[in-house]
Design a protein around this motif. Structure first.
Motif, PDB file in Angstrom:
ATOM      1  N   SER A 165     -25.357  34.451 -35.635  1.00 46.22           N
ATOM      2  CA  SER A 165     -26.572  34.063 -36.347  1.00 46.22           C
ATOM      3  C   SER A 165     -27.815  34.822 -35.886  1.00 46.22           C
ATOM      4  N   GLN A 166     -28.242  34.600 -34.642  1.00 41.21           N
ATOM      5  CA  GLN A 166     -29.454  35.257 -34.160  1.00 41.21           C
ATOM      6  C   GLN A 166     -29.258  35.679 -32.701  1.00 41.21           C
ATOM      7  N   PRO A 167     -29.905  36.754 -32.308  1.00 39.93           N
ATOM      8  CA  PRO A 167     -29.673  37.241 -30.935  1.00 39.93           C
ATOM      9  C   PRO A 167     -30.437  36.406 -29.897  1.00 39.93           C
ATOM     10  N   PRO A 168     -30.009  36.506 -28.615  1.00 43.93           N
ATOM     11  CA  PRO A 168     -30.735  35.795 -27.555  1.00 43.93           C
ATOM     12  C   PRO A 168     -32.084  36.449 -27.287  1.00 43.93           C
ATOM     13  N   ALA A 169     -33.048  35.648 -26.824  1.00 44.77           N
ATOM     14  CA  ALA A 169     -34.424  36.153 -26.728  1.00 44.77           C
ATOM     15  C   ALA A 169     -34.776  36.757 -25.369  1.00 44.77           C
ATOM     16  N   HIS A 170     -34.285  36.155 -24.295  1.00 46.82           N
ATOM     17  CA  HIS A 170     -34.874  36.417 -22.978  1.00 46.82           C
ATOM     18  C   HIS A 170     -34.780  37.887 -22.536  1.00 46.82           C
ATOM     19  N   GLY A 171     -33.578  38.443 -22.539  1.00 48.62           N
ATOM     20  CA  GLY A 171     -33.403  39.809 -22.033  1.00 48.62           C
ATOM     21  C   GLY A 171     -34.192  40.826 -22.834  1.00 48.62           C
ATOM     22  N   ALA A 172     -34.200  40.671 -24.141  1.00 54.32           N
ATOM     23  CA  ALA A 172     -34.936  41.619 -24.980  1.00 54.32           C
ATOM     24  C   ALA A 172     -36.436  41.524 -24.707  1.00 54.32           C
ATOM     25  N   ALA A 173     -36.923  40.294 -24.469  1.00 61.74           N
ATOM     26  CA  ALA A 173     -38.352  40.125 -24.157  1.00 61.74           C
ATOM     27  C   ALA A 173     -38.683  40.819 -22.837  1.00 61.74           C
ATOM     28  N   LEU A 174     -37.749  40.790 -21.884  1.00 63.39           N
ATOM     29  CA  LEU A 174     -37.984  41.468 -20.593  1.00 63.39           C
ATOM     30  C   LEU A 174     -38.080  42.977 -20.790  1.00 63.39           C
ATOM     31  N   VAL A 175     -37.143  43.520 -21.559  1.00 61.93           N
ATOM     32  CA  VAL A 175     -37.163  44.978 -21.790  1.00 61.93           C
ATOM     33  C   VAL A 175     -38.446  45.375 -22.527  1.00 61.93           C
ATOM     34  N   ALA A 176     -38.851  44.573 -23.493  1.00 59.18           N
ATOM     35  CA  ALA A 176     -40.087  44.882 -24.225  1.00 59.18           C
ATOM     36  C   ALA A 176     -41.277  44.870 -23.274  1.00 59.18           C
ATOM     37  N   GLU A 177     -41.317  43.885 -22.389  1.00 55.73           N
ATOM     38  CA  GLU A 177     -42.426  43.780 -21.424  1.00 55.73           C
ATOM     39  C   GLU A 177     -42.462  45.014 -20.516  1.00 55.73           C
ATOM     40  N   ILE A 178     -41.292  45.429 -20.072  1.00 55.26           N
ATOM     41  CA  ILE A 178     -41.213  46.581 -19.157  1.00 55.26           C
ATOM     42  C   ILE A 178     -41.621  47.869 -19.884  1.00 55.26           C
ATOM     43  N   LEU A 179     -41.101  48.058 -21.080  1.00 59.67           N
ATOM     44  CA  LEU A 179     -41.355  49.325 -21.771  1.00 59.67           C
ATOM     45  C   LEU A 179     -42.794  49.450 -22.270  1.00 59.67           C
ATOM     46  N   THR A 180     -43.453  48.326 -22.498  1.00 63.53           N
ATOM     47  CA  THR A 180     -44.814  48.414 -23.057  1.00 63.53           C
ATOM     48  C   THR A 180     -45.896  48.346 -21.979  1.00 63.53           C
ATOM     49  N   ASP A 181     -45.511  48.123 -20.741  1.00 61.84           N
ATOM     50  CA  ASP A 181     -46.496  48.081 -19.663  1.00 61.84           C
ATOM     51  C   ASP A 181     -46.310  49.317 -18.774  1.00 61.84           C
ATOM     52  N   PRO A 182     -47.311  50.196 -18.698  1.00 64.09           N
ATOM     53  CA  PRO A 182     -47.112  51.456 -17.968  1.00 64.09           C
ATOM     54  C   PRO A 182     -46.670  51.276 -16.530  1.00 64.09           C
ATOM     55  N   SER A 183     -47.200  50.252 -15.826  1.00 59.45           N
ATOM     56  CA  SER A 183     -46.811  50.148 -14.413  1.00 59.45           C
ATOM     57  C   SER A 183     -45.379  49.610 -14.281  1.00 59.45           C
ATOM     58  N   LEU A 184     -45.011  48.653 -15.125  1.00 59.06           N
ATOM     59  CA  LEU A 184     -43.622  48.160 -15.071  1.00 59.06           C
ATOM     60  C   LEU A 184     -42.653  49.255 -15.501  1.00 59.06           C
ATOM     61  N   ARG A 185     -43.070  50.014 -16.496  1.00 56.42           N
ATOM     62  CA  ARG A 185     -42.203  51.085 -17.004  1.00 56.42           C
ATOM     63  C   ARG A 185     -41.945  52.117 -15.905  1.00 56.42           C
ATOM     64  N   SER A 186     -43.006  52.470 -15.195  1.00 58.63           N
ATOM     65  CA  SER A 186     -42.790  53.502 -14.179  1.00 58.63           C
ATOM     66  C   SER A 186     -41.981  52.925 -12.998  1.00 58.63           C
ATOM     67  N   CYS A 187     -42.182  51.657 -12.678  1.00 60.97           N
ATOM     68  CA  CYS A 187     -41.388  51.003 -11.624  1.00 60.97           C
ATOM     69  C   CYS A 187     -39.909  50.998 -12.028  1.00 60.97           C
ATOM     70  N   TRP A 188     -39.640  50.658 -13.293  1.00 58.17           N
ATOM     71  CA  TRP A 188     -38.256  50.641 -13.795  1.00 58.17           C
ATOM     72  C   TRP A 188     -37.624  52.031 -13.718  1.00 58.17           C
ATOM     73  N   ARG A 189     -38.400  53.028 -14.135  1.00 59.15           N
ATOM     74  CA  ARG A 189     -37.842  54.388 -14.139  1.00 59.15           C
ATOM     75  C   ARG A 189     -37.515  54.850 -12.729  1.00 59.15           C
ATOM     76  N   ASP A 190     -38.378  54.505 -11.783  1.00 62.79           N
ATOM     77  CA  ASP A 190     -38.130  54.894 -10.383  1.00 62.79           C
ATOM     78  C   ASP A 190     -36.853  54.230  -9.864  1.00 62.79           C
ATOM     79  N   GLU A 191     -36.693  52.965 -10.200  1.00 61.35           N
ATOM     80  CA  GLU A 191     -35.527  52.239  -9.683  1.00 61.35           C
ATOM     81  C   GLU A 191     -34.236  52.760 -10.328  1.00 61.35           C
ATOM     82  N   LEU A 192     -34.329  53.032 -11.630  1.00 62.74           N
ATOM     83  CA  LEU A 192     -33.159  53.588 -12.329  1.00 62.74           C
ATOM     84  C   LEU A 192     -32.784  54.934 -11.712  1.00 62.74           C
TER      85      LEU A 192
END
Ligand SMILES: Cc1ncc(COP(=O)(O)O)c(C=O)c1O
Length: 379
Positions: free
Chosen positions: A263-290
């Motif tokens: 029916s519909q996808p789960p919300a939580h994980g996608a909201a986390l990825v959206a938050e990370i990708l749209t915030d420059p500091s979280l995005r750069s932290c994620w990229r460093d860790e990856l």
């Protein structure tokens, strides 16, 4: 119909029952650090705290999912605005959900379409494609160009975007260009599975081949998994992207397939990825860790490769990429690795590098050497 149990989970359970203190689970494709933990990434933790404070509802996210997530993941995966302009995106239940929804779309848009799949393949590809009623033809994974050259117009070629599971094969840019030309000329549609971006040669490099191809072909399907790149395995984050000329039809087909499944996808994980990708500091932290995860995998691979390179068939280990390493060992040798040394991989020779603590590289290399050459004592 009684389905046989998946050997992957059977072996994982067997490993769990093994009481030997040093036994090592190198089976399931989950990233682990040197302590054996599968950590929550720092950027994910930070995004979770923010969401805990700011979220106001648990209402349904709607049939196509979280639009902020879809916009940000589309921008990450499809860097070219002209490709994005031709894309339809729907949030899915992880990469597997994306594969299944896209398989349903393929089946619904042409009953005679064959999917051409390179083998050895990701263990679930055939199952997902066949569950959607599709015909699957296999070819050796190294012969992808030849398979595309004889496929019929409208047929589909399954491609792993990077870090091929299980072979670790990473297609060079020139091969992507050659493949794009053949697919375009023959009217064959690429179906690209992107599950390990960031863990091979780096985030941009891992996506580069696919991005080049998408600039050439008129139509394509892309299944994106958020499981590995954000370590969000249990949150089931993914997206199905269709590049083509019938966005309304494609959206209706994808949402229709989702509707009768979950029916519909789960919300939580996608909201986390959206938050990370749209915030420059979280995005750069994620990229460093990856990037640090990628570098650790590289060190583990070269540590094993260096110690085993003199064995027949082992010279190519260092060219493999991603989370897995496929050892050129027989199922019997893999069994001996399990039974005699407590090192659990798949009978196909695949081991999850990330499950190997760095200090144990010499010991595991010695065990591999022992089962590869049972009559020759370890040096
Ligand atoms: C090649 C490949 N595609 C897709 C998936 C599906 O991942 P998930 O459904 O956990 O996002 C995996 C998982 O191991 C994989 O290896």
């Amino acid at each position: 119909m009684l389905l046989s149990a998946d050997p992957l989970w059977e072996l994982t359970a067997a490993c769990g029952r093994d009481t030997r203190p040093g036994r090592l689970d190198l089976i399931v494709g989950v990233y682990r650090d040197d302590s054996g933990a599968s950590p929550i990434m720092r950027a994910v933790r930070a995004a979770e705290s923010r969401l805990a404070r700011s979220s106001t509802t648990k209402a349904y996210v709607g049939p196509s999912g979280d639009h902020r997530f879809l916009a940000s993941i589309s921008e990450l995966i499809l860097d070219d605005p002209s490709v994005r302009a031709r894309a339809t995106a729907v949030q899915t239940v992880a990469g597997t959900g994306a594969l299944r929804l896209l398989a349903e779309l393929i089946a619904a848009t042409g009953p005679d379409r064959t999917v051409h799949l390179g083998v050895p393949a990701y263990v679930n590809h055939q199952g997902v494609l066949r569950a959607a009623g599709l015909r699957v033809d296999t070819h050796p994974v190294a012969d992808m160009l030849a398979a595309a050259s004889v496929a019929r117009p409208g047929d589909v070629l399954m491609i792993q975007g990077c870090c091929h599971n299980p072979t670790g094969y990473q297609m060079p840019a020139s091969d992507w260009d050659a493949l794009a030309e053949v697919l375009y000329r023959r009217g064959v549609v690429p179906f690209i599975d992107q599950a390990y971006f960031g863990l091979g040669d780096g985030l941009e490099a891992d996506l580069d081949g696919m991005r080049r191809l998408l600039r050439v072909v008129p139509e394509a399907y892309v299944a994106v998994s958020g499981s590995k790149a954000w370590g969000l395995y249990s949150e089931r984050v993914g997206a199905a992207l269709v590049i083509g000329t019938s966005p309304a039809r494609d959206r209706a087909l994808l949402e229709g397939a989702a509707r009768v499944s979950y029916s519909q996808p789960p919300a939580h994980g996608a909201a986390l990825v959206a938050e990370i990708l749209t915030d420059p500091s979280l995005r750069s932290c994620w990229r460093d860790e990856l990037e640090s995860m990628r570098l650790r995998l590289g060190r583990l691979r070269s540590g094993l490769a260096l110690r085993l390179s003199d064995l027949p068939g082992f010279a190519g280990l260092s060219t493999q990429r991603g989370m897995f390493l496929t050892l050129p060992l027989s199922p019997e040798a893999m069994e001996s690795l399990r039974v005699d040394h407590g090192v659990y991989g798949l009978p196909t020779g695949r081991i999850n590098l990330a499950g190997l603590p760095s200090p144990r590289v010499p010991e595991v290399a010695a065990a591999i050497r022992a089962v590869a050459q049972p009559s020759v004592p370890a040096p």
